[in-house]
Design a protein around this motif. Sequence first.
Motif, short mmCIF file in Angstrom:
data_model
loop_
_atom_site.label_atom_id
_atom_site.label_comp_id
_atom_site.label_asym_id
_atom_site.label_seq_id
_atom_site.Cartn_x
_atom_site.Cartn_y
_atom_site.Cartn_z
N LEU A 1027 -11.95 -25.92 8.84
CA LEU A 1027 -12.70 -24.79 8.76
C LEU A 1027 -11.57 -23.61 8.52
O LEU A 1027 -11.67 -22.73 7.72
N LYS A 1028 -10.91 -23.40 9.75
CA LYS A 1028 -9.96 -22.14 9.89
C LYS A 1028 -9.07 -22.46 8.83
O LYS A 1028 -8.53 -21.36 8.04
N GLU A 1029 -8.45 -23.30 8.42
CA GLU A 1029 -7.46 -23.40 7.37
C GLU A 1029 -8.14 -23.25 6.27
O GLU A 1029 -7.53 -22.52 5.23
N GLU A 1030 -9.41 -23.72 6.02
CA GLU A 1030 -10.17 -23.33 4.74
C GLU A 1030 -10.20 -22.08 4.60
O GLU A 1030 -10.39 -21.25 3.46
N ASN A 1031 -10.61 -21.14 5.53
CA ASN A 1031 -10.79 -19.95 5.49
C ASN A 1031 -9.57 -18.86 5.73
O ASN A 1031 -9.73 -17.57 5.75
N THR A 1032 -8.60 -19.52 6.15
CA THR A 1032 -7.09 -18.81 6.09
C THR A 1032 -6.96 -18.17 4.79
O THR A 1032 -6.47 -17.05 5.01
N LEU A 1033 -7.14 -18.86 3.58
CA LEU A 1033 -6.98 -18.11 2.42
C LEU A 1033 -7.76 -17.10 2.22
O LEU A 1033 -7.43 -15.88 1.57
N LEU A 1034 -9.16 -17.26 2.60
CA LEU A 1034 -10.24 -16.12 2.61
C LEU A 1034 -9.59 -14.82 3.35
O LEU A 1034 -9.61 -13.59 3.02
N LYS A 1035 -9.18 -15.15 4.65
CA LYS A 1035 -8.74 -14.09 5.59
C LYS A 1035 -7.56 -13.51 4.75
O LYS A 1035 -7.42 -12.31 5.14
N ALA A 1040 -5.06 -9.07 2.37
CA ALA A 1040 -4.51 -8.18 1.41
C ALA A 1040 -5.43 -7.30 0.67
O ALA A 1040 -4.81 -6.04 0.37
N LEU A 1041 -6.66 -7.35 0.38
CA LEU A 1041 -7.58 -6.31 -0.17
C LEU A 1041 -7.56 -5.30 0.86
O LEU A 1041 -7.84 -4.04 0.39
N ASN A 1042 -7.55 -5.38 2.28
CA ASN A 1042 -7.67 -4.25 3.11
C ASN A 1042 -6.50 -3.71 3.62
O ASN A 1042 -6.36 -3.35 4.43
N HIS A 1043 -5.33 -3.90 2.75
CA HIS A 1043 -4.15 -3.61 3.43
C HIS A 1043 -4.04 -2.15 3.51
O HIS A 1043 -3.53 -1.76 4.57
#
Length: 1828
Positions: A1027-1035, A1040-1043
């Motif tokens: 799940l963490k790997e799946e969420n890695t892209l989201l994070k 990137a959006l909150n850079h």
Amino acid sequence: MAASELYTKFARVWIPDPEEVWKSAELLKDYKPGDKVLLLHLEEGKDLEYRLDPKTKELPHLRNPDILVGENDLTALSYLHEPAVLHNLRVRFIDSKLIYTYCGIVLVAINPYEQLPIYGEDIINAYSGQNMGDMDPHIFAVAEEAYKQMARDERNQSIIVSGESGAGKTVSAKYAMRYFATVSGSASEANVEEKVLASNPIMESIGNAKTTRNDNSSRFGKYIEIGFDKRYRIIGANMRTYLLEKSRVVFQAEEERNYHIFYQLCASAKLPEFKMLRLGNANHFHYTKQGGSPVIEGVDDAKEMAHTRQACTLLGISESYQMGIFRILAGILHLGNVGFTSRDSDSCTIPPKHEPLSIFCDLMGVDYEEMCHWLCHRKLATATETYIKPISKLQATNARDALSKHIYAKLFNWIVDHVNQALHSAVKQHSFIGVLDIYGFETFEINSFEQFCINYANEKLQQQFNMHVFKLEQEEYMKEQIPWTLIDFYDNQPCINLIESKLGILDLLDEECKMPKGTDDTWAQKLYNTHLNKCALFEKPRLSNKAFIIQHFADKVEYQCEGFLEKNKDTVFEEQIKVLKSSKFKMLPELFQDDEKAISPTSATSSGRTHLTRLSAKPTKGRPGQTAKEHKKTVGHQFRNSLHLLMETLNATTPHYVRCIKPNDFKFPFTFDEKRAVQQLRACGVLETIRISAAGFPSRWTYQEFFSRYRVLMKQKDVLSDRKQTCKNVLEKLILDKDKYQFGKTKIFFRAGQVAYLEKLRADKLRAACIRIQKTIRGWLQRKKYLRMRKAAITVQRYVRGYQARCYTKFLRRTKAATVIQKYWRMYVVCRRYRITRAATVVLQSYLRGYLARNRYRRILREHKAVIIQKWVRGWLARTCYKKTMHAIIYLQCCFRRMMAKRELKKLKIEARSVERYKKLHIGMENKIMQLQRKVDEQNKDYKCLMEKLTNLEGVYNSETEKLRSDLERLQLSEEEAKIATGRVLSLQEEIAKLRKDLEQTRSEKKSIEERADKYKQETEQLVSVLKEENTLLKQEKEALNHLIVEQAKEMTETMEKKLVEETKQLELDLNDERLRYQNLLNEFSRLEERYDDLKEEMTLMVNVPKPGHKRTDSTHSSNESEYTFSSEIVETEDIPLRTEEPSEKKVPLDMSLFLKLQKRVTELEQEKQVMQDELDRKEEQVLRSKAKEEERPQIRGAELEYESLKRQELESENKKLKNELNELRKALSEKSAPEVTAPGAPAYRVLMEQLTSVSEELDVRKEEVLILRSQLVSQKEAIQPKDDKNTMTDSTILLEDVQKMKDKGEIAQAYIGLKETNRLLESQLQSQKRSHENEAEALRGEIQSLKEENNRQQQLLAQNLQLPPEARIEASLQHEITRLTNENLDLMEQLEKQDKTVRKLKKQLKVFAKKIGELEVSQTESISPGQIIDEPIRPVNIPRKEKDFQGMLEYKKEDEQKLVKNLILELKPRGVAVNLIPGLPAYILFMCVRHADYLNDDQKVRSLLTSTINSIKKVLKKRGDDFETVSFWLSNTCRFLHCLKQYSGEEGFMKHNTSRQNEHCLTNFDLAEYRQVLSDLAIQIYQQLVRVLENILQPMIVSGMLEHETIQGVSGVKPTGLRKRTSSIADEGTYTLDSILRQLNSFHSVMCQHGMDPELIKQVVKQMFYIVGAITLNNLLLRKDMCSWSKGMQIRYNVSQLEEWLRDKNLMNSGAKETLEPLIQAAQLLQVKKKTDDDAEAICSMCSALTTAQIVKVLNLYTPVNEFEERVSVSFIRTIQMRLRDRKDSPQLLMDAKHIFPVTFPFNPSSLALETIQIPASLGLGFISRV
């Protein structure tokens, strides 16, 4: 004075110029009548001979004095003409960056092509309630004037916004509507103002397009009527549209676009819901690629599409209808791609299975073959037959385009109808304000039917405008009772007659459209035959027979006749419409319903508005054989009718005019093109307004203003007490021509140029005075210089002569000194020589004598040493001789003594052998025998003593033997018992062996459980890792959006770590912000509460209609406000309706959405907490069941009591634990201002989860400890009791006692105890591990579930974000994050409320347990003997009350509570109490009543009294909330009541300053901490109400007293004012001065002191008052150009010094009030400092630290010289300031928030007054209360 007399040398004039339109020049010599040439000097340095027109001999326009340049109102100019207007606009626009200017009743708005910070809510609040002439020109000022006139005159209003495309009409109309929406508020709960504003994005998307002149050009006209109720709050709106440009749907010129909605659809084509539309890039469609410019720079079409859909949803257009709209629009795009193939010249066909047409038919739900057929054919109907005729390719293409335009027009009308339905209100409309956003006068290279209609509409509007201006001028003259003559102005009625009269252009056009073979050429010939050479306004071009020219009011326009007939007919084939009507798509037939069936609310016509796009071929119902064309109205006819309706509406309202000007054609910011500006000024009627004003008396002064301005032209004898007569006398002397001025009732009217003449006289007089002053000063300076030089010369001579004398004296002194020096030198040389000779002689003598003495000394020393040597040698020789002699003597003596001893030995041997020797020996033996006899006797005595002791010992031994025998017998019995115990030990060992086996089995089970747990944990970790790997892209995407945000946060963090002082200040600011937000929540809560009460009253009094009046709705509530609730039981029943009553009252939509999200999150967290609570209950039940099993064993009464006592202690400890946890939660939640606080992993979230888990674990541990302690206590009691009670002993206690007695078998007992404890420890560890594994597994399951949910949410968010542009992604992700954090935040608040309820429940249980334990202990005391009582005293359960005199309490009956509240609160007069009684008396009385209820332990009475008190105070404040004394009185008493509750709460922190007697008066039974919080909230609400009251009192005084009133007389000068200042919509009120403000401040301060308000609270109130004064003064200064001058800065500084003096007199300098005036002080200093050089700029930047960059620049831009001797601030200097301040990080907000309320605190202030000394006066009517 004649005008020609003003053309003197150095006079400045305007001359025409082909490039700059008008150019400034200066006369080089005086003009004399008859001169044909003027000698001029241009500004660029050239000389010019300007020739006058020999026919007209008109002189060039005179230029206004520099002091009048840049005026707010063009009518304030002395010379009113075109160049003066153009120059004034240019200076304001370029130099001062001001885009608004008044021109009489017209507001001229120049498009800056740049976003300006002048439209925020702070600006709206500043203009709200202000007179139109008091503030700088602004669209908000026009809107405010319309709103006030509607309320005052009860007459409908209209705001007419006109201008070219790209001039900013739509934006101006939008800001006007925003002003109404903000100021008036909504009368319903549907947020109509939001819907009105939401209609803008929809109408812009379907009606606006990019043109070469404007990126967002409105291609239709609209008139929006905003409806108001009797309280002048928005209740609804209605929109009418005019002349939609349908041709843009099918054709766009180069660099232009189609309507925005098509490009928004194409940009959003990848959305899942839009896949069925089969759209693509805009370049793929014929209708969107013709202009070649599908993208607008800086505009994201996908984001705009989201805004459009959001607006549709807000207006009630459902998703299905939205998708239907998008289907129709997509169908139009696909229809544009349909291609035709020519068969021959007269027919065409569509390729088979043509994809664009197939998609169009699928989207529209029509038959493909039928639509394909009627696109290539048409039906011709004759009287007898009907023919189907093929059409050519060109005709088919035109028919396709006509169908597209018709569908779009119908869809446009349908959307407008639905928008009107959404804006319709069921409440009756009392009045309305209309906003007309209509096109201005247009002229292009090729002008067609659209331009003709637009210019026709502008002719009608210009006629109405001219009549209105003339009417206002006439009313002004009549009001002032001055003679007036008819003003000649341009009347465009002939032009209107040419267009709309019988046989006019429109009439002939309609007639030609009815002709079967009518063409544009035949229509043109009819125009020539009818109007050419008959109407002066109609002309024919020389080189064209297909065009005509009309002389409009603005310019001549040439129209091309081509296309007029076709556009007027607006034809479309009926067969194609029938195909669309038969569509299966339900929405499509709705678009083509008959106009009679259309639904449209709130309209003056049958359809509710006038549309200009009608169906050209619709079936008739009257006569079947007749075509619909005979009954169809042409576009021109419809437009004429709609225009007449519009004019009727405008004539029935009071109009307000806004003329928008486009400064350049290239959209450059703040670039002014004079040619384009003049062209638009002529077209929009501004110059006509100037001409009408100039024809009469344009300049108007009140008598007082004239006297103040031109006092310098008067002599002392001319000044009379009557100002009017004084002005008349002076004018008769100054201006000889009486026609140049007129005296009215209150004003003096001047012709054009007379004010300039007076200004010239004034300037000459001041210049002459200045010259005289300069002459006098220069002469004085020269005389001072001469005297100074003469005095200096005399001084120099004196010093020179003195210097010479001193030099001669010095020479004489040197000569004498030289002689003396020679004498002394020679003497010195002789003396020195003598001393040297003498010294040498002495040295020689000393050396010689020394040598001789040393020789003598050596000789003596040698002799002395020789004597010593001799002495020692002689002594040694003598000693050696002596030793030898002594040795010889001793040897001889030894030898002699040896010989003598030998002789004596021989003699003794002989005597020993003789009888006498034996006799002597016998005598010695007798003595010895006697001694022995004595010893024997002594021994016998000792023996006897020993024998006695022996007998005694034998007795003791016998007794000891008996004792030992008895001990032996007892030991033998013990041995037998030990054997029995040994058997038991063996059995126990067997049992231990079994337990060991069980332990081994348990260990194996534990091992298997651990293995399973490890395996499960590994699986869980693997799942979590997946799940963490799946969420890695989201994070990563989220990061990137909150850079940018993260970078800013890092920078802030680093800065705060480096600078500790800044961090401290920031923390204080955060604390104040949080306190302010909390207090704003209280303010919002009180407002909603009042709103709820008002609604209840309105529901009960619906029959009584309130009298109409002008009432404002406060529009300045903070955007952070939300509904406030508190957890006290008092207000739970009151909060329920308040929480659901009016969520729409909030002004900011974000608050409402946030509130709904918070409610949703609260519900979710309630469920989660319920699950946790169920888990705790389950574990508690398990513990209780285990206790029940143990309690089944027989126990004694003492053990049961002890168990009950322990249980009670356990509950008390748990209660304290819960309280501590609640405090921690409150502390954690107090930081909720930061969004990241409640995120998973944040401190508040972690504290909550850790405490929930620790509570369950702590509960289990406590239960086990209670059981262990209970067993130990029971065993100890049984060990103390006698052995007779063996029946009550348990086997375990007997075994323990036996083992302890076995001294020789102690190891066995220790082994047994160790094994038993080991067993218990292992069991407890096993159970704890099992529980921990179960908890961990449960937690992992919950975490997995939450991660799954979070993953799903993130995937949905990612899916949505991927379809959005980057800006929209950032905004969406931020909105999502804010929603999540706020949801989690408020969930914690809900848990706090539930925890409070749990605590109260536990308190009740504690009381029940305490009563039970008390009863049990009483019975136990009776059953226990006195000895037991002494050994084991029983501890009391309840805390005993103090048996003392309970003074300081008041007793009343329950039924007298309402009477108490009525007499003490509701009917109490603050003024009498404050004067006659001690301060805070009601608070003391209420607290003493609470004390008595606490003494009685009556919680219902306490709750009821406090609830009644709080509600009654609220009622009093609601009833008399506008009275400052009432609000101040109850604020003081509420604070005192709060301090009493703290002072007598019993908490150590509040008891430090109490006396011992006061400590005895503390509350004993109840903890009123919750009520203290409620009272604190109430005090905050009262404080905020107090601030509002004093603000309402002070606000009318501030501007007049601080700015307008001349405290220092004669410093400020009055400049000429324009029309706006004189036509204020509100009559002048009483003039306030600074003394008025100071008197009011004194009144406030004295009232607060009389009421006994806390000094710290008084300081906070004073600080707030001074902030209000400073903020309102500064805001008005920033918005009033006439106030920004050097003299006004001096006035302000003097006024501020008076306020500071007031603070010093009241000892309030440390209250922080002076600091709040710092921005105003710096603004006043900025007005007075030099503003020229770079050093001045540096000084300004360092001085104005409390002002923002925007405020500094604004003040510099507004700085206006009052006299000609002052200089303006240069543009370069302002730019220098901006460059120096570019790195300053401050708020871009221009105005200060005048509604800001500082967060209030209530420092604890204990009272030294003893409660028992308080006497209740009879005047209060409280005789039913008795002292205890």
